[in-house]
Design a protein around this motif. Structure first.
Motif, PDB file in Angstrom:
ATOM      1  N   PHE A 191       5.424   7.087  -4.026  1.00 30.15           N
ATOM      2  CA  PHE A 191       4.832   6.053  -3.202  1.00 30.15           C
ATOM      3  C   PHE A 191       4.758   6.461  -1.743  1.00 30.15           C
ATOM      4  O   PHE A 191       3.847   6.099  -1.035  1.00 30.15           O
ATOM      5  CB  PHE A 191       5.568   4.742  -3.401  1.00 30.15           C
ATOM      6  N   GLU A 192       5.739   7.260  -1.358  1.00 27.00           N
ATOM      7  CA  GLU A 192       5.708   7.790  -0.006  1.00 27.00           C
ATOM      8  C   GLU A 192       4.439   8.618   0.169  1.00 27.00           C
ATOM      9  O   GLU A 192       3.737   8.532   1.164  1.00 27.00           O
ATOM     10  CB  GLU A 192       6.920   8.677   0.194  1.00 27.00           C
ATOM     11  N   LEU A 193       4.193   9.415  -0.837  1.00 27.77           N
ATOM     12  CA  LEU A 193       3.026  10.288  -0.788  1.00 27.77           C
ATOM     13  C   LEU A 193       1.745   9.470  -0.739  1.00 27.77           C
ATOM     14  O   LEU A 193       0.871   9.688   0.100  1.00 27.77           O
ATOM     15  CB  LEU A 193       3.016  11.188  -2.023  1.00 27.77           C
ATOM     16  N   ALA A 194       1.644   8.517  -1.640  1.00 25.73           N
ATOM     17  CA  ALA A 194       0.439   7.702  -1.696  1.00 25.73           C
ATOM     18  C   ALA A 194       0.263   6.934  -0.397  1.00 25.73           C
ATOM     19  O   ALA A 194      -0.831   6.878   0.165  1.00 25.73           O
ATOM     20  CB  ALA A 194       0.512   6.742  -2.887  1.00 25.73           C
ATOM     21  N   GLU A 195       1.365   6.415   0.096  1.00 26.05           N
ATOM     22  CA  GLU A 195       1.315   5.653   1.331  1.00 26.05           C
ATOM     23  C   GLU A 195       0.759   6.468   2.475  1.00 26.05           C
ATOM     24  O   GLU A 195      -0.103   6.018   3.214  1.00 26.05           O
ATOM     25  CB  GLU A 195       2.739   5.241   1.686  1.00 26.05           C
ATOM     26  N   SER A 196       1.240   7.687   2.586  1.00 25.25           N
ATOM     27  CA  SER A 196       0.734   8.532   3.654  1.00 25.25           C
ATOM     28  C   SER A 196      -0.748   8.709   3.541  1.00 25.25           C
ATOM     29  O   SER A 196      -1.459   8.775   4.525  1.00 25.25           O
ATOM     30  CB  SER A 196       1.240   9.931   3.602  1.00 25.25           C
ATOM     31  N   PHE A 197      -1.180   8.825   2.300  1.00 22.97           N
ATOM     32  CA  PHE A 197      -2.605   9.037   2.121  1.00 22.97           C
ATOM     33  C   PHE A 197      -3.390   7.787   2.503  1.00 22.97           C
ATOM     34  O   PHE A 197      -4.420   7.875   3.165  1.00 22.97           O
ATOM     35  CB  PHE A 197      -2.896   9.418   0.669  1.00 22.97           C
ATOM     36  N   PHE A 198      -2.861   6.651   2.111  1.00 26.59           N
ATOM     37  CA  PHE A 198      -3.544   5.399   2.465  1.00 26.59           C
ATOM     38  C   PHE A 198      -3.709   5.300   3.970  1.00 26.59           C
ATOM     39  O   PHE A 198      -4.762   4.979   4.491  1.00 26.59           O
ATOM     40  CB  PHE A 198      -2.723   4.172   2.041  1.00 26.59           C
ATOM     41  N   VAL A 199      -2.624   5.571   4.631  1.00 30.00           N
ATOM     42  CA  VAL A 199      -2.623   5.427   6.076  1.00 30.00           C
ATOM     43  C   VAL A 199      -3.622   6.389   6.702  1.00 30.00           C
ATOM     44  O   VAL A 199      -4.373   6.051   7.605  1.00 30.00           O
ATOM     45  CB  VAL A 199      -1.207   5.668   6.637  1.00 30.00           C
ATOM     46  N   LEU A 200      -3.626   7.592   6.147  1.00 27.40           N
ATOM     47  CA  LEU A 200      -4.553   8.611   6.628  1.00 27.40           C
ATOM     48  C   LEU A 200      -5.994   8.132   6.469  1.00 27.40           C
ATOM     49  O   LEU A 200      -6.802   8.210   7.388  1.00 27.40           O
ATOM     50  CB  LEU A 200      -4.326   9.870   5.796  1.00 27.40           C
ATOM     51  N   MET A 201      -6.301   7.645   5.288  1.00 21.58           N
ATOM     52  CA  MET A 201      -7.665   7.212   5.017  1.00 21.58           C
ATOM     53  C   MET A 201      -8.018   5.994   5.851  1.00 21.58           C
ATOM     54  O   MET A 201      -9.134   5.836   6.312  1.00 21.58           O
ATOM     55  CB  MET A 201      -7.836   6.876   3.532  1.00 21.58           C
TER      56      MET A 201
END
Lengths: 182, 267, 182
Positions: free
Chosen positions: B165-175
Motif C-alpha cells: 500500500f505504501e507503494l501504491a500510495e506513492s504512485f497515487f500521489v505521484l499521479m
C-alpha cells in the motif's frame, strides 16, 4: 549515573531519523538494563529543558527526538525562509480525528461519521502522510481501509493512540461549550 | 449575487473552526461555509435553541434547519447536496414519527435514535478536534530536523521492508501531482422534473430497486442530481415509491410501491 | 554574555541543513554585532566539547554544524544500519512505483513521470535488486529499459504484477476534486 550511557543516548537520539524508542535503544545498547536507559534518557531530557538551551528533547511518535524550543520559532522560520507552518484545515483535522478514533475505517464510514463526503480530504491526508492505507475490508466493493500513521502521532506530539484526548477530556470541552446565554 | 438581508457587521467569513456567532435579532446570519457539514449545522441549532440532544423535537429542528438553508446567502452547490440530503433524512424521521406505523416495523425503536447517536459521536469528534488543535499549535512551534546528519561512508544496504500500500500510495500521489495541472470541465445537460421523473420511474420499474446515493452521485451535474433528488422526494411523498435506509447517512434504497396511486404514474 | 543569543544560535545551527556560517547568522540576527555572535558560537561550542556530551558543534563547509562525537561512531552506525534497512527513501519508493506501473520503462521516462532526475535512485534500486535491466529500447541513444524484479514481488508478497492495486482502485482515490471539503 553512567555518564557515558547518557552521552551515547544523546548521540543516538540526535542521529536517528525517526523518534528513537526505548525498545530500540535497548536493542542497540545490548546488556544495559532498561531502567538505566530510562533514567539516562530522563536525565538527559531534564538537562536540556532546565538549561538555557535552544533545543530540547521531546517525546512523540513513540520515541524521543530533538526539536527546537518554541521560543525560537520566529528565528528558525527566518533561517528556513518559511512564512509559518500551515495548520490543518478544520475539514482535515476533523477527518483525521474521525479516523483516529474509529480506525481501521473506510472512506464511506468516515464520510458517514462526518456527514460529508471525505474523499478529497482523505487524499490530502494521504499526501501529507498523516494517514495510511492498511488494506481492504472484506465487504462489497472491497473498500480500502485507513489508519493514522506514525507521522500523525509525531505531528501532534503524541506517543501512542492511547494519548488521544479521552472521553472525559472531550466531555469537559463539551461542558464548556454549552452556551450560558441565548 | 448576495441578496439576502446581509448584516453590515458580518462582512467577513468567521474562522472555520469558530462556533458561528448569532447576529442581532433572532437571525443567525452566518454562511453555510462555516459549517463543516450538515451535522455541524444541526449541532449548532441544537445548542442555539437549547435543545436536549437526547430528546430532539424533530419537527421543530427540521423547521429550523430548513429555515436556515433558506437563509443562506451564498452556497457551494457541492456542499448543498449534503445539507439537502440530511434535510431529507430529517423529514423522513419526522414522517416516521408522525405516521401511524405498520405494526411489524420495529415499533420499540425511536426513529430518532440513530440520528442522536450520530450527533453524539460527531460532537465527540468536534471536541477532540479542539483539543488536538491545541496540540498541533504547540508542535508547530517546535522544529525537528528533516535531514540526515552527514555520515562518513555508506554501508551496504540490502534488505528493505516494503508495503504494497505504501507503494501504491506513492504512485497515487505521484499521479495526482501530475493530474493537478489538467483541468476538468463539467458539463451538465438541462433537465426538467418531468423528464427526470419519467426516467426515474422507468429505472425503478426496470431494476425494481435503486441505491439512491449511487444514483445521485452518478449524475454529471449537480443540478441534474438535485432534480432527481427532488423527484425521489416527490415520489416518496406521493407514496408512489418507498425509501428505506439501513443505517443513517449510509444510503437510501428506493423502490416502487406495489400498488402506486394511479394518478401519479408519469407515463 | 547574552544567553538568549547563545540559545538562538543553538536552535539555528540545529535546524540548518547546511553548515551555518557566521555571515548568515549575522543576517538572521540583524542588529547583533558580529563579535557577539562569534563569542556566543565559541561559548556554545565550548559547552558541548567540554561536557560529557554525545554531540558537539564542528566547523566545516564554511560554517558550523552539529555532529555526533567520534567516540560513538560504532553505536551510531549500528542504529543507522537498522533504521535504513527498514526503509526506502520516499524518492526510491516513488521511483519504484513509477517503474511498477509503467514498465518496461527507461530512465528518461521515469524522470519525466517524477519530474525529477532519477539516475541516482535507479542505481540504488538496482543495488537493492528491486529492479532489473531487461534490455535496450530501440530509440535514439538506445536507453536501458527497466522492470521490477522477482525480488520486488517477493517483498510485496505478490504473485504477479496483476495483483498490484489497479487503475480503477487508484482512480477511485484520485477522483473528484472537491476543494470545498479541503
Amino acid at each position: 549515573m553512567n555518564s557515558r550511557l547518557k552521552e551515547t543516548i544523546e548521540a543516538l537520539i540526535f542521529v536517528s531519523q525517526d523518534p528513537l524508542s526505548l525498545e530500540r535503544m535497548q536493542v542497540l545498547l545490548e546488556g544495559v538494563p532498561g531502567e538505566d536507559i530510562r533514567a539516562a534518557v530522563d536525565e538527559l531530557a531534564g538537562d536540556y529543558s532546565a538549561g538555557d538551551r535552544g533545543i530540547h528533547i521531546v517525546r512523540g511518535g513513540g520515541g524521543y527526538l530533538f526539536a527546537t524550543k518554541p521560543a525560537f520559532d520566529r528565528d528558525v522560520r527566518r533561517l528556513l525562509q518559511i512564512e509559518r507552518k500551515n495548520k490543518l484545515t478544520s475539514a482535515s483535522l476533523e477527518t483525521l480525528a474521525a479516523i483516529a478514533y474509529h480506525q481501521p475505517v473506510t472512506q464511506s464510514e468516515i464520510s458517514a461519521i462526518r456527514g460529508v463526503d471525505s474523499t478529497y480530504t482523505l487524499k490530502t491526508l494521504l499526501e501529507k502522510k498523516l494517514i495510511k492505507i492498511v488494506g481492504r475490508k472484506k465487504a462489497p466493493g472491497n473498500p480500502l481501509v485507513y489508519r493514522t500513521s506514525e507521522q500523525f502521532l509525531l505531528y501532534l506530539g503524541l506517543n501512542s493512540l492511547d494519548e488521544l484526548p479521552s472521553e472525559e477530556e472531550m466531555s469537559r470541552i463539551l461542558q464548556e461549550e454549552k452556551p450560558a446565554d441565548a | 449575487m448576495t441578496e439576502g438581508p446581509a448584516l453590515p457587521q458580518d462582512p467577513v467569513e468567521p474562522p472555520m473552526d469558530a462556533v458561528p456567532a448569532a447576529g442581532p435579532s433572532d437571525g443567525y446570519q452566518v454562511r453555510l461555509e462555516i459549517f463543516e457539514g450538515p451535522l455541524d449545522l444541526l449541532l449548532f441549532l441544537i445548542r442555539k435553541k437549547k435543545i436536549d440532544i437526547h430528546d430532539i423535537p424533530i419537527a421543530a429542528i427540521t423547521r429550523h434547519y430548513l429555515e436556515y438553508l433558506g437563509k443562506k446567502e451564498q452556497i457551494n452547490l457541492d456542499r448543498e447536496a449534503e445539507f439537502l440530503f440530511v434535510a431529507a433524512l430529517l423529514i423522513y424521521i419526522k414522517s416516521q414519527m408522525l405516521l401511524p406505523r405498520e405494526t411489524d416495523l420495529a415499533e420499540q425503536d425511536d426513529p430518532r435514535r440513530v440520528l442522536v447517536n450520530r450527533l453524539l459521536e460527531y460532537q465527540k469528534i468536534k471536541a477532540a478536534c479542539s483539543l488536538l488543535r491545541e496540540k498541533e499549535e504547540d508542535q508547530l512551534l517546535q522544529w525537528k530536523r528533516h535531514f540526515l546528519p552527514p555520515l562518513p561512508g555508506e554501508s551496504d544496504l540490502d534488505v528493505v521492508e516494503l508495503s504494497l500500500f505504501e507503494l501504491a500510495e506513492s504512485f497515487f500521489v505521484l499521479m495526482k501531482r501530475r493530474a493537478a495541472d489538467s483541468t476538468r470541465i463539467i458539463r451538465g445537460r438541462d433537465v426538467t422534473i418531468e423528464v427526470k421523473m419519467k426516467e426515474l420511474v422507468g429505472l425503478l420499474r426496470e431494476r425494481r430497486m435503486i441505491d439512491f446515493l449511487e444514483y445521485f452521485t452518478a449524475h454529471e451535474s449537480l443540478e441534474e442530481a438535485l432534480v432527481s433528488f427532488f423527484c425521489v422526494l416527490e415520489l416518496v411523498k406521493t407514496r408512489v415509491a418507498v425509501a428505506v435506509q439501513d443505517e443513517l447517512f449510509q444510503t437510501i434504497r428506493v423502490w416502487l410501491r406495489k400498488d402506486p396511486p394511479r394518478q401519479v404514474a408519469h407515463e
